[in-house]
Design a protein around this motif. Structure first.
Motif, PDB file in Angstrom:
ATOM      1  N   GLY A 194       0.795  -1.219   0.000  1.00  0.00           N
ATOM      2  CA  GLY A 194       0.000   0.000   0.000  1.00  0.00           C
ATOM      3  C   GLY A 194       0.826   1.266   0.000  1.00  0.00           C
ATOM      4  N   GLN A 195       2.064   1.167   0.444  1.00  0.00           N
ATOM      5  CA  GLN A 195       2.899   2.364   0.539  1.00  0.00           C
ATOM      6  C   GLN A 195       3.315   2.859  -0.848  1.00  0.00           C
ATOM      7  OE1 GLN A 195       6.132   1.982   3.468  1.00  0.00           O
ATOM      8  NE2 GLN A 195       7.458   3.135   2.103  1.00  0.00           N
ATOM      9  N   GLY A 196       3.515   1.917  -1.775  1.00  0.00           N
ATOM     10  CA  GLY A 196       3.936   2.279  -3.126  1.00  0.00           C
ATOM     11  C   GLY A 196       5.405   2.647  -3.166  1.00  0.00           C
ATOM     12  N   GLY A 197       6.093   2.226  -4.209  1.00  0.00           N
ATOM     13  CA  GLY A 197       7.504   2.576  -4.333  1.00  0.00           C
ATOM     14  C   GLY A 197       8.104   1.945  -5.570  1.00  0.00           C
ATOM     15  N   SER A 198       9.358   2.280  -5.793  1.00  0.00           N
ATOM     16  CA  SER A 198      10.051   1.824  -6.998  1.00  0.00           C
ATOM     17  C   SER A 198      10.742   0.488  -6.753  1.00  0.00           C
ATOM     18  CB  SER A 198      11.108   2.854  -7.369  1.00  0.00           C
ATOM     19  OG  SER A 198      12.053   2.915  -6.305  1.00  0.00           O
ATOM     20  N   HIS A 199      11.193  -0.122  -7.853  1.00  0.00           N
ATOM     21  CA  HIS A 199      11.991  -1.341  -7.700  1.00  0.00           C
ATOM     22  C   HIS A 199      13.289  -1.046  -6.949  1.00  0.00           C
ATOM     23  CE1 HIS A 199      13.003  -5.473  -8.422  1.00  0.00           C
ATOM     24  NE2 HIS A 199      14.187  -5.122  -8.842  1.00  0.00           N
ATOM     25  N   PHE A 200      13.771   0.168  -7.060  1.00  0.00           N
ATOM     26  CA  PHE A 200      14.962   0.617  -6.333  1.00  0.00           C
ATOM     27  C   PHE A 200      14.789   0.316  -4.838  1.00  0.00           C
ATOM     28  CE2 PHE A 200      17.853   4.399  -5.271  1.00  0.00           C
ATOM     29  CZ  PHE A 200      18.979   3.841  -5.850  1.00  0.00           C
ATOM     30  N   GLN A 201      13.587   0.551  -4.327  1.00  0.00           N
ATOM     31  CA  GLN A 201      13.307   0.292  -2.915  1.00  0.00           C
ATOM     32  C   GLN A 201      12.871  -1.148  -2.671  1.00  0.00           C
ATOM     33  OE1 GLN A 201      10.223   2.701  -1.047  1.00  0.00           O
ATOM     34  NE2 GLN A 201      10.959   2.144   0.989  1.00  0.00           N
ATOM     35  N   ALA A 202      12.152  -1.729  -3.647  1.00  0.00           N
ATOM     36  CA  ALA A 202      11.539  -3.049  -3.423  1.00  0.00           C
ATOM     37  C   ALA A 202      12.479  -4.207  -3.761  1.00  0.00           C
ATOM     38  CB  ALA A 202      10.262  -3.169  -4.255  1.00  0.00           C
ATOM     39  N   HIS A 203      13.515  -3.922  -4.556  1.00  0.00           N
ATOM     40  CA  HIS A 203      14.396  -4.994  -5.047  1.00  0.00           C
ATOM     41  C   HIS A 203      14.845  -5.956  -3.945  1.00  0.00           C
ATOM     42  CE1 HIS A 203      17.560  -6.812  -7.568  1.00  0.00           C
ATOM     43  NE2 HIS A 203      18.310  -6.740  -6.478  1.00  0.00           N
ATOM     44  N   ASN A 204      15.442  -5.408  -2.900  1.00  0.00           N
ATOM     45  CA  ASN A 204      15.996  -6.273  -1.850  1.00  0.00           C
ATOM     46  C   ASN A 204      14.912  -6.974  -1.031  1.00  0.00           C
ATOM     47  OD1 ASN A 204      18.692  -5.844  -2.484  1.00  0.00           O
ATOM     48  ND2 ASN A 204      18.879  -4.061  -1.119  1.00  0.00           N
ATOM     49  N   LEU A 205      13.665  -6.543  -1.197  1.00  0.00           N
ATOM     50  CA  LEU A 205      12.563  -7.145  -0.435  1.00  0.00           C
ATOM     51  C   LEU A 205      11.799  -8.170  -1.262  1.00  0.00           C
ATOM     52  CD1 LEU A 205      11.204  -3.780   1.023  1.00  0.00           C
ATOM     53  CD2 LEU A 205      12.612  -5.464   2.226  1.00  0.00           C
ATOM     54  N   TYR A 206      12.186  -8.293  -2.539  1.00  0.00           N
ATOM     55  CA  TYR A 206      11.391  -9.082  -3.479  1.00  0.00           C
ATOM     56  C   TYR A 206      11.335 -10.559  -3.085  1.00  0.00           C
ATOM     57  CZ  TYR A 206       9.480 -10.474  -7.995  1.00  0.00           C
ATOM     58  OH  TYR A 206       8.681 -10.983  -8.984  1.00  0.00           O
ATOM     59  N   ALA A 207      12.494 -11.176  -2.906  1.00  0.00           N
ATOM     60  CA  ALA A 207      12.528 -12.603  -2.545  1.00  0.00           C
ATOM     61  C   ALA A 207      11.840 -12.835  -1.195  1.00  0.00           C
ATOM     62  CB  ALA A 207      13.974 -13.081  -2.469  1.00  0.00           C
ATOM     63  N   PHE A 208      12.089 -11.924  -0.271  1.00  0.00           N
ATOM     64  CA  PHE A 208      11.517 -12.023   1.073  1.00  0.00           C
ATOM     65  C   PHE A 208       9.998 -12.163   0.985  1.00  0.00           C
ATOM     66  CE2 PHE A 208      11.369  -9.339   5.290  1.00  0.00           C
ATOM     67  CZ  PHE A 208      10.814 -10.423   5.965  1.00  0.00           C
ATOM     68  N   GLN A 209       9.387 -11.305   0.169  1.00  0.00           N
ATOM     69  CA  GLN A 209       7.932 -11.329   0.074  1.00  0.00           C
ATOM     70  C   GLN A 209       7.433 -12.498  -0.783  1.00  0.00           C
ATOM     71  OE1 GLN A 209       6.040  -9.319   2.212  1.00  0.00           O
ATOM     72  NE2 GLN A 209       8.144  -9.292   2.929  1.00  0.00           N
ATOM     73  N   MET A 210       8.282 -12.997  -1.682  1.00  0.00           N
ATOM     74  CA  MET A 210       7.929 -14.215  -2.412  1.00  0.00           C
ATOM     75  C   MET A 210       7.869 -15.389  -1.426  1.00  0.00           C
ATOM     76  SD  MET A 210      10.120 -16.182  -5.348  1.00  0.00           S
ATOM     77  CE  MET A 210       9.393 -17.422  -6.420  1.00  0.00           C
ATOM     78  N   ASN A 211       8.831 -15.440  -0.524  1.00  0.00           N
ATOM     79  CA  ASN A 211       8.847 -16.522   0.467  1.00  0.00           C
ATOM     80  C   ASN A 211       7.698 -16.385   1.451  1.00  0.00           C
ATOM     81  OD1 ASN A 211      11.184 -17.990  -0.403  1.00  0.00           O
ATOM     82  ND2 ASN A 211      12.346 -16.184   0.188  1.00  0.00           N
ATOM     83  N   ARG A 212       7.348 -15.151   1.753  1.00  0.00           N
ATOM     84  CA  ARG A 212       6.188 -14.933   2.617  1.00  0.00           C
ATOM     85  C   ARG A 212       4.936 -15.483   1.941  1.00  0.00           C
ATOM     86  NH1 ARG A 212       4.091  -8.947   4.217  1.00  0.00           N
ATOM     87  NH2 ARG A 212       2.179  -9.491   5.321  1.00  0.00           N
ATOM     88  N   ALA A 213       4.806 -15.182   0.627  1.00  0.00           N
ATOM     89  CA  ALA A 213       3.650 -15.687  -0.121  1.00  0.00           C
ATOM     90  C   ALA A 213       3.615 -17.212  -0.063  1.00  0.00           C
ATOM     91  CB  ALA A 213       3.713 -15.213  -1.570  1.00  0.00           C
ATOM     92  N   GLY A 214       4.781 -17.837  -0.268  1.00  0.00           N
ATOM     93  CA  GLY A 214       4.850 -19.297  -0.257  1.00  0.00           C
ATOM     94  C   GLY A 214       4.547 -19.865   1.123  1.00  0.00           C
TER      95      GLY A 214
END
Ligand code: MIG
Length: 805
Positions: free
Chosen positions: A449-469
């Motif tokens: 909901g906060q919204g942001g660029s890949h610049f900010q989200a890049h390092n969080l991407y895998a983390f949230q993929m694992n959360r989804a899993g």
């Protein structure tokens, strides 16, 4: 011109076509525009202190050019937030509600002091900070930060080092173990090809590290997901951390190291107890062709009498690399294959990559488009990457709806009998002709909901993929413990997934490196990691394979894996004596499982990693500041793997106290230096004096092995069914004062899980057991052993009379 060897570029174009170059050029244009849009400016200090106001557990400081919030959120965890800047979504934090802490504040001259029962912080008028731990003897200065500088959106923080200070952690690193003098970047990256010592950045660097010097240890975690760089005093005597955007927010935790990890994992969460099967041996390979190939592997393990826990299916099982699909020609009946394997005790694990093939006839892609689950730059164009399936769209795992959408496909694998999931390529990796192998930085993410660029989200991407899993597995299979393996990730991800060290080279220096990597990950909150046995990219000879296998057998994640095109690596491909040595090594692992499983339980309670550097247990011993060629498994085993070709002995620095050779019961007294026999079939292993080691024998019977010593170690035994969330049982022992020659132990049992045996054999090593009694009733003794009758929910006193002639 892009900085890439022409030969590589040529090969890439041959393999992937010209569109590949065009895509990379387009990416470069987008990134250039993104960087142009970012503000720049000269470095600015906070300036004069204008105002100080109270906060619930701290204070707010207003400076001319910046603001600082300082909160003591737990008596031993302080949080600092320098603003301005975009906050990082609080994904790393396991909980948000911290009870208010009693904080005392006062002013002394220009200095503002804050104090809790464990911490003392000094804030100077220029914005510099001093961090102390409170000890009965007074306060010890652990760290100082100079006033931070802000330039454009960047923050730069410098901290003078203390004499002899060492640094450890920073997530996944390629060594050396002590990071002093190194420069490292935090930007999740597939290094490409394969990597060796010194490679940077890797798949999962994390901005958390421990510092240690004469006055003590501490841990610092920067909660900022933007690209960052850490210079551990390479050219000066201060450490520099710089962040390309965001707030300068972090947490300071005083030592010693075990307390740091306990508090850090109270903050960011602990790895839950894994299913027992995941602690056995896994066999994997990129390039298993079809079901027949998998059956042959399982059959090989059976024929050679080698216990195997899991087989992994790499990307080859999918239909045209479409995630959540199965190639029906090569894998016509996955459920049946899974059933057959399950009958021989082998679980099936399948790989998933984030990239979804752009294909209008593919339902995963279509529904992703319809539900707007992909990242894009303008809300429509989802065709943004190129990976194994060709042009691919990338799910936005930072959107709650995106995570649920992704998880909705897990039944396709679970219904086929899959037990665990392996998440690869989630840095995320995107094939490019040159430059950074990831997505354009300007892509938009939801960030909850906060919204942001890949610049900010890049390092969080895998983390949230694992959360989804993880969330999908918890919902879809609530009676089983999830098992996920991930290549990339961020702080807090230990709550969801294990991690492995990715595409390493096959070489002796890399074998040595992986141990430093795994120890550093343990100090970064990740207890479950390991490397591809034999290295990913090459074909090890039998000796390297065996030494790698022996080391991995005492690491949490024990998996053989290799790249396509390498020589086959199942144990029998090495002939004898390798097969027999690997069999014995698997049996050593199984023998140690009760001890390892208890350590896993302990990790979930305290955050202590299973593998610990010697300085964890012996912080006063200055010889161990750089030591990462041997390690402690829990508090009772010292493992000294062979890391050099041709070696038949292994030298090691022995910590203080009594130690016994696991194989011969030979007794050593430290501190000192010893040389242990290390023929090819032997992993040098020492047991700490006073250890009460829970082991399993060949008949699967639980035993306790006592090695005499003055303090008790490994005095815990955790038992349960090995999966699910039903009853457990904890046996714990404490030493009590006894008569001369007597070892008296208080044995308490709690929990409703019924042990599947009525007595526990107790074997005494390096001494003879003269007599034994439980609550005054004598027990029959034979050959330095007795059998302890199991009791439940209560305490008993065990008395052992030992003679050491
Ligand atoms: O681009 O799935 O690290 O373990 O075998 C390579 C194929 C993709 C990288 C993983 C490796 C895996 C391989 N993958």
């Amino acid at each position: 011109m892009p900085n890439v060897p022409l030969k590589t570029l040529y090969e890439n174009i041959r393999a992937r076509g010209w569109s590949f170059v065009w895509r990379t050029l387009q990416r470069d244009r987008m990134d250039a525009a993104f960087h142009r849009s970012r503000p720049s400016g000269d470095p600015l200090s906070p300036g004069a202190l204008l105002e100080v106001a109270p906060l619930p557990s701290g204070q707010r400081f207003t400076f001319e050019n910046a603001g600082l919030e300082l909160e003591i959120i737990d008596s031993a965890i302080a949080r600092f937030t320098w603003i301005p800047g975009v906050p990082t979504p609080p994904y790393a934090l396991a909980g948000a509600d911290w009870p208010e802490v009693e904080v005392r504040t006062w002013i002394e001259g220009e200095v503002h002091w804050l104090e809790s029962s464990h911490l003392r912080i000094a804030v100077h008028a220029d914005g510099s900070l001093h961090w102390y731990s409170r000890l009965p003897s007074g306060a010890a200065l652990l760290r100082s930060d100079l006033p931070p500088q802000r330039a454009g959106e960047c923050w730069i923080s410098s901290s003078p080092t203390s004499p002899g200070e060492s640094f450890y952690g920073l997530g996944e690193q390629s060594g050396p173990f002590n990071l002093r003098g190194q420069v490292r970047r935090c930007w999740n990256t597939d290094p490409g090809g394969s990597y060796g010592p010194g490679a940077d950045p890797l798949y999962m660097p994390i901005p958390v590290y421990a510092g240690k010097h004469a006055a003590g240890a501490y841990l610092i975690f920067y909660e900022n997901s933007f690209p960052s760089k850490f210079d551990f005093a390479s050219g000066s005597d201060s450490v520099q951390a710089s962040f390309e955007s965001g707030q300068l927010r972090g947490y300071f935790i005083p030592g010693p190291l075990p307390r740091c990890l306990e508090h850090y994992t109270a903050l960011t969460g602990r790895a839950p107890l894994p299913p027992l099967w995941s602690l056995g041996l896994h066999q994997s390979r990129w390039g298993y062709k079809d079901e027949a190939d998998i059956r042959q592997v399982a059959e090989g393990y059976r024929q050679h009498n080698l216990p195997l826990s899991a087989i992994h299916l790499d990307i080859d099982y999918m239909h045209g690399y479409r995630v959540f699909s199965v190639d029906s020609h090569r894998f016509p009946d996955l459920p049946r294959l899974a059933d057959e394997l399950a009958a021989s005790g082998i679980r099936l694990v399948t790989i998933l990559d984030p990239g979804v093939k752009v294909d209008s006839r593919y339902d995963v892609f279509r529904s992703g488009l319809e539900q707007r689950s992909f990242v894009s730059d303008d809300g429509s164009n989802a065709d943004i990457g190129l990976v194994w399936p060709g042009p691919s769209a990338y799910p936005d795992f930072t959107a709650p709806a995106g995570r649920r959408w992704w998880g909705s496909f897990y039944p396709r694998l679970l219904d086929a009998g899959v037990a665990g999931i392996w998440h690869d390529m989630n840095e995320p990796t995107n094939f490019v002709a040159w430059g950074d192998p990831t997505l354009p930085l300007s892509l938009r993410h939801d960030l909850d909901g906060q919204g942001g660029s890949h610049f900010q989200a890049h390092n969080l991407y895998a983390f949230q993929m694992n959360r989804a899993g993880y969330e999908a597995l918890r919902t879809l299979r609530p009676q089983r413990r999830p098992w996920l393996l991930s290549r990339s990730g961020w702080a807090g991800q230990q709550r969801y997934a294990w991690n492995w060290t990715g595409d390493t080279e096959t070489s002796w220096p890399v074998l040595r490196m992986t141990l430093a990597t795994v120890l550093g990950l343990g100090l970064s909150g990740f207890p479950y990691t390991g490397s591809d046995i034999g290295g990913f990219s090459g074909s090890p000879d039998a000796e390297l394979m065996l030494r790698w296998f022996q080391l991995a057998a005492l690491m949490p994640f024990f998996r053989i894996h290799s790249a396509a095109g390498t020589s086959r690596r199942e144990p029998w491909t090495f002939g004898e004596p390798a097969i027999s040595i690997m069999r014995a090594t698997i049996h050593l692992r199984l023998r140690l499982l009760p001890y390892i499983y208890t350590l896993a339980w302990n990790a979930a309670q305290t955050g202590a990693p299973l593998l610990r550097p010697l300085l964890w247990e012996f912080p006063q011993d200055e010889r161990f500041g750089d030591t990462s060629d041997c390690f402690l498994l829990g508090d009772a085993l010292l493992v000294a793997p062979v890391l050099d070709p041709g070696a038949v002995t292994r030298k090691l620095l022995l910590p203080e106290g009594l130690w016994y050779d696991f194989w011969s019961a030979a007794r050593f007294e430290g501190p000192g230096e010893i040389e242990l026999p290390a023929p090819l079939d032997r992993l040098p292993l020492l047991v700490r004096g006073g250890a009460l080691l829970p082991l399993k024998n060949a008949g699967d019977v639980l035993e306790l092995h006592y090695f005499p010593g003055s303090t008790l170690h490994a005095a815990l035994l955790y038992s349960d069914l090995g999966d699910g969330y039903a009853d457990s049982r904890l046996d714990s022992f404490t030493r009590e004062p006894g008569a001369a020659g007597e070892t008296r132990l208080r044995w308490s049992a709690t929990g409703g899980f019924p042990l599947p045996q009525s007595g526990i054999p107790l074997v005494v090593h390096a001494a003879s057991l003269v007599s034994a009694s439980l609550d005054g009733e004598s027990l029959p003794v034979q050959d330095a052993a007795t059998v302890l009758p199991v009791h439940s929910n209560g305490e008993k006193t065990l008395s052992l009379m030992l003679s050491t002639q």
